[in-house]
Design a protein around this motif. Structure first.
Motif: not given
Length: 402
Positions: A250-255, A300-310
């Protein structure tokens, strides 16, 4: 030769400007810290996650009123003294939160913070031209302060989450208070005397609303900020409860969100210098799309990365778009316009987090993402349909002399 060296006053002005930008960063970071701490605070102080969301709502409500009222009530008080007092208030507010024995005292600390946020943000933006080093335009100086605000909006949550995961949520508020104390020291050393040129009157504030495009921009802004904070306030609980992610992920995703926000800020600044309305519309569209697809791809991890980045990319461009829109719509109302923009932003924060808390408590976390997408759609319609005719760029600002 001495003639080739940069003037001493210019160097001091750079330090003064940076002290204000860092102060804005510290204040806005303090405001957004609880987003990543909701679950921890709720569990420790025995309240629901939705109730814990009041940590975001409370300062937003107070800041919405503080921005114009502080601007009016301080009269001709030296703005250096005002900025330092507001920074000191931020330090006190964070310490109250850090040592709060219960949730009520914690909310009181957050209310104090709201006064500092609203007053500081409005004052700092209006002073950017006077603090600009020789040869630097007001627009560029303003963008430096906006960068402090933007960096806080995109990094405040991951920073608070990371500190909270390692040291606990109380340490997060305590460390932020320490940062504020360092900022205060820098302001005392670096800021020059800033006597007020004029006193803003209460009657001056409504002037901004006489401009059609200012009204359109503010309406679109309140819709979009409401959308964002209704949904983003509960991103961390979503990742923990719905996605089942561990704290480190979660910390990584927020970063990732924060880094994407920095890129978004830069890109939006470049694009808005060519066409403010179209840039704002793209920011709104991308934010709305991210919220709508989040419940589907955020599990999902990949989906979360792409969505939170957008999402981060889009939100990073919001502060610069909102302020440039106002400057284009009402260039002669800099100080009162800045206060109104801050108030509008804070109203959106308060309303969004409050509505989001109600939806989370009575429905579920994914539902709040859909609601955010609906508000973003209203913002898109407002900007695209009623913003036609807004000047494409901001008129050049005069260079401040020293």
């Amino acid at each position: 030769m001495a003639i080739d060296a940069p003037p001493k006053a210019t160097l001091k002005s750079w330090f003064a400007l940076l002290s204000v930008a860092i102060g804005a960063f510290a204040l806005v970071t303090s405001e957004f810290l609880p987003v990543g701490l909701l679950s921890s605070v709720a569990a420790d102080l025995h309240v629901s996650v939705g109730t814990a969301g009041l940590m975001v709502t409370a300062p937003g409500i107070i800041a919405a009123f503080a921005a114009p009222l502080v601007t009016v009530s301080v009269g001709k008080l030296d703005r250096r003294i005002l900025l330092c007092l507001l920074t000191l208030l931020m330090v006190v507010a964070n310490l109250v939160s850090a040592f709060a024995p219960n949730f009520t005292v914690l909310v009181i600390g957050r209310l104090l913070l709201g006064i500092g946020i609203g007053g500081f943000w409005a004052t700092a933006i209006a002073l950017s031209g006077r603090l600009a080093p020789a040869g630097v335009s007001m627009g560029r100086a303003s963008s430096i302060i906006f960068t402090g605000v933007t960096m806080a909006t995109v990094f405040g949550v991951p920073l608070g989450t990371w500190i909270g995961d390692i040291f606990g949520w109380r340490a997060t508020f305590g460390i932020t208070g320490l940062l504020g104390a360092i900022v205060l020291l820098g302001q005392l050393l670096m800021l020059p005397s800033l006597p007020a040129t004029t006193a803003v009157r209460l009657a001056d504030l409504p002037h901004v609303f006489r401009h059609k495009y200012a009204r359109v921009g503010l309406l679109g802004l309140v819709f979009l900020v409401t959308a964002h904070f209704a949904a983003y306030t509960y991103v961390t609980p979503f990742f923990r409860v719905i996605s089942g992610f561990h704290a480190e992920l979660i910390s990584t995703l927020l970063l990732v969100y924060g880094l994407a926000g920095v890129v978004g800020n830069i890109l939006a600044g470049m694009a808005a210098s060519r066409d403010i309305r179209k840039t704002f519309a793209v920011v709104v569209l991308l934010m709305g799309a991210a919220m709508m697809i989040f419940p589907l791809f955020g599990v999902t991890t990949l989906g979360a990365v792409l969505t939170i980045a957008l999402w981060g990319l889009a939100f990073g461009g919001l502060p610069v778009c909102a302020n440039m829109w106002m400057f284009a719509a009402a260039p002669e109302a800099m100080e009162s316009g800045a206060a109104i923009v801050v108030s509008t932003f804070q109203v959106g924060i308060a309303v969004g987090s409050l509505l989001g808390g109600g939806v989370v408590d009575h429905l579920n976390i994914p539902s709040v993402m859909w609601m955010g997408g609906a508000f973003a759609f209203l913002a898109l319609v407002t900007v695209v349909s009623f913003g036609r005719g807004l000047p494409k760029t901001v008129e050049a600002q005069p260079v401040a002399s020293h």
